[in-house]
Motif scaffolding. Sequence first.
Motif, PDB file in Angstrom:
ATOM      1  N   LYS A 236      -5.211  30.116 -23.731  1.00 15.31           N
ATOM      2  CA  LYS A 236      -5.944  28.920 -23.312  1.00 15.31           C
ATOM      3  C   LYS A 236      -5.680  27.765 -24.266  1.00 15.31           C
ATOM      4  N   ILE A 237      -5.659  28.067 -25.566  1.00 15.99           N
ATOM      5  CA  ILE A 237      -5.414  27.011 -26.555  1.00 15.99           C
ATOM      6  C   ILE A 237      -4.046  26.389 -26.328  1.00 15.99           C
ATOM      7  N   ILE A 238      -3.018  27.216 -26.123  1.00 14.75           N
ATOM      8  CA  ILE A 238      -1.662  26.714 -25.866  1.00 14.75           C
ATOM      9  C   ILE A 238      -1.648  25.874 -24.597  1.00 14.75           C
ATOM     10  N   HIS A 239      -2.335  26.353 -23.562  1.00 18.42           N
ATOM     11  CA  HIS A 239      -2.359  25.622 -22.280  1.00 18.42           C
ATOM     12  C   HIS A 239      -3.082  24.290 -22.433  1.00 18.42           C
ATOM     13  N   TRP A 240      -4.210  24.297 -23.082  1.00 12.72           N
ATOM     14  CA  TRP A 240      -4.984  23.056 -23.241  1.00 12.72           C
ATOM     15  C   TRP A 240      -4.208  22.021 -24.051  1.00 12.72           C
ATOM     16  N   SER A 258     -14.486  23.793 -35.174  1.00 13.32           N
ATOM     17  CA  SER A 258     -14.114  22.471 -35.667  1.00 13.32           C
ATOM     18  C   SER A 258     -12.670  22.134 -35.327  1.00 13.32           C
ATOM     19  N   GLN A 259     -12.347  20.845 -35.427  1.00 15.73           N
ATOM     20  CA  GLN A 259     -10.977  20.394 -35.174  1.00 15.73           C
ATOM     21  C   GLN A 259     -10.000  21.005 -36.166  1.00 15.73           C
ATOM     22  N   MET A 260     -10.419  21.136 -37.428  1.00 16.98           N
ATOM     23  CA  MET A 260      -9.552  21.721 -38.440  1.00 16.98           C
ATOM     24  C   MET A 260      -9.247  23.183 -38.131  1.00 16.98           C
ATOM     25  N   GLN A 261     -10.245  23.913 -37.626  1.00 11.11           N
ATOM     26  CA  GLN A 261     -10.006  25.303 -37.233  1.00 11.11           C
ATOM     27  C   GLN A 261      -9.007  25.385 -36.081  1.00 11.11           C
ATOM     28  N   VAL A 262      -9.133  24.454 -35.134  1.00 15.17           N
ATOM     29  CA  VAL A 262      -8.188  24.412 -34.022  1.00 15.17           C
ATOM     30  C   VAL A 262      -6.781  24.140 -34.537  1.00 15.17           C
ATOM     31  N   SER A 263      -6.683  23.203 -35.491  1.00  9.88           N
ATOM     32  CA  SER A 263      -5.381  22.867 -36.061  1.00  9.88           C
ATOM     33  C   SER A 263      -4.736  24.094 -36.698  1.00  9.88           C
ATOM     34  N   ARG A 264      -5.529  24.857 -37.439  1.00  8.34           N
ATOM     35  CA  ARG A 264      -4.993  26.064 -38.084  1.00  8.34           C
ATOM     36  C   ARG A 264      -4.584  27.099 -37.037  1.00  8.34           C
ATOM     37  N   LEU A 265      -5.395  27.263 -35.997  1.00  2.99           N
ATOM     38  CA  LEU A 265      -5.067  28.221 -34.937  1.00  2.99           C
ATOM     39  C   LEU A 265      -3.753  27.864 -34.253  1.00  2.99           C
ATOM     40  N   ILE A 266      -3.568  26.567 -33.971  1.00  5.60           N
ATOM     41  CA  ILE A 266      -2.350  26.134 -33.294  1.00  5.60           C
ATOM     42  C   ILE A 266      -1.138  26.376 -34.192  1.00  5.60           C
ATOM     43  N   ARG A 267      -1.281  26.051 -35.496  1.00  8.23           N
ATOM     44  CA  ARG A 267      -0.165  26.299 -36.407  1.00  8.23           C
ATOM     45  C   ARG A 267       0.181  27.790 -36.464  1.00  8.23           C
ATOM     46  N   ARG A 268      -0.853  28.628 -36.490  1.00  7.53           N
ATOM     47  CA  ARG A 268      -0.617  30.076 -36.530  1.00  7.53           C
ATOM     48  C   ARG A 268       0.065  30.565 -35.254  1.00  7.53           C
ATOM     49  N   LEU A 269      -0.405  30.075 -34.109  1.00  4.54           N
ATOM     50  CA  LEU A 269       0.178  30.490 -32.831  1.00  4.54           C
ATOM     51  C   LEU A 269       1.631  30.041 -32.710  1.00  4.54           C
TER      52      LEU A 269
END
Length: 282
Positions: A236-240, A258-269
């Motif tokens: 879902k994160i990749i799709h969004w 938080s936005q920072m957590q999302v940023s870290r998740l995207i970098r990890r993915l």
Amino acid sequence: MTATTTERTAERTVDVPEIADPATVAPQDARELSKVFFDQLAVLEEGTPEYQYARNTLIEMNMSLVRYAAGRFRSRGADEMEDIVQVGMIGLIKAIDRFELSRGAEFTSFAVPYIVGEIKRFFRDTTWAVHVPRRLQEARVQLARANEELRSRLGRKPTTKELSELMCLPEHEVVEAQLASNGYNSASLDAAISGSEDGEAVLQDFIGNEDAALELVEDFHALAPLIAGLEERDRKIIHWRFVEELSQAEIGARLGISQMQVSRLIRRLLGRLRAGMSTTEA
């Protein structure tokens, strides 16, 4: 640069250079300054004044890329150039939002295909908005060639009679062809395009080249099973982010993080996907 605004994030202190008029920055300077601002976007929180300032400055500093790309289509006519530049700006903004400095690519090389792609999409979506008979479509092409030849020979705009004589058509058919051009603006493939890096070039020099995007087809095939193997939330994160083009803040709101957590998740993915792609290619 006149001042420096500082924001302290959870990870480090970020210095945001302030530029009086980003649009006046020379292209060679914009290339180096862009690296600084992209580095800041990676750690600034979306939605903050500092983030918006850095993003807007990148847009203004790199407008020369839009003018360069739009110049390739100069022969389509001055009336359409304003639309071409506006569409090119959309491509520039998309490139800025999707560029990752950590990948090691030059932003100019990354952005120009986005800009040209938006312009070509604009032409594709607006071509022949009004139905024109085939004979007039063909006459329009002949008219464009005749206009180019006579302008070069006479040093002025040719008259309908002069066009008629060169095209071997009655004047009323030349007038019809001119009216048909309102449905689609074109130019001779031999039309000169000035300002190119290699000196004077012609329009046909930019047509028929191999589409580098075709190389992405294999990548997409390799990427599909890797994305399918992710957990549902990660998919879902990749799709969004990359399909719906939501901001990190918007994704965070949907997930309750938080936005920072999302940023870290995207970098990890993205790191996992790149590693998977590398394994596939090997």
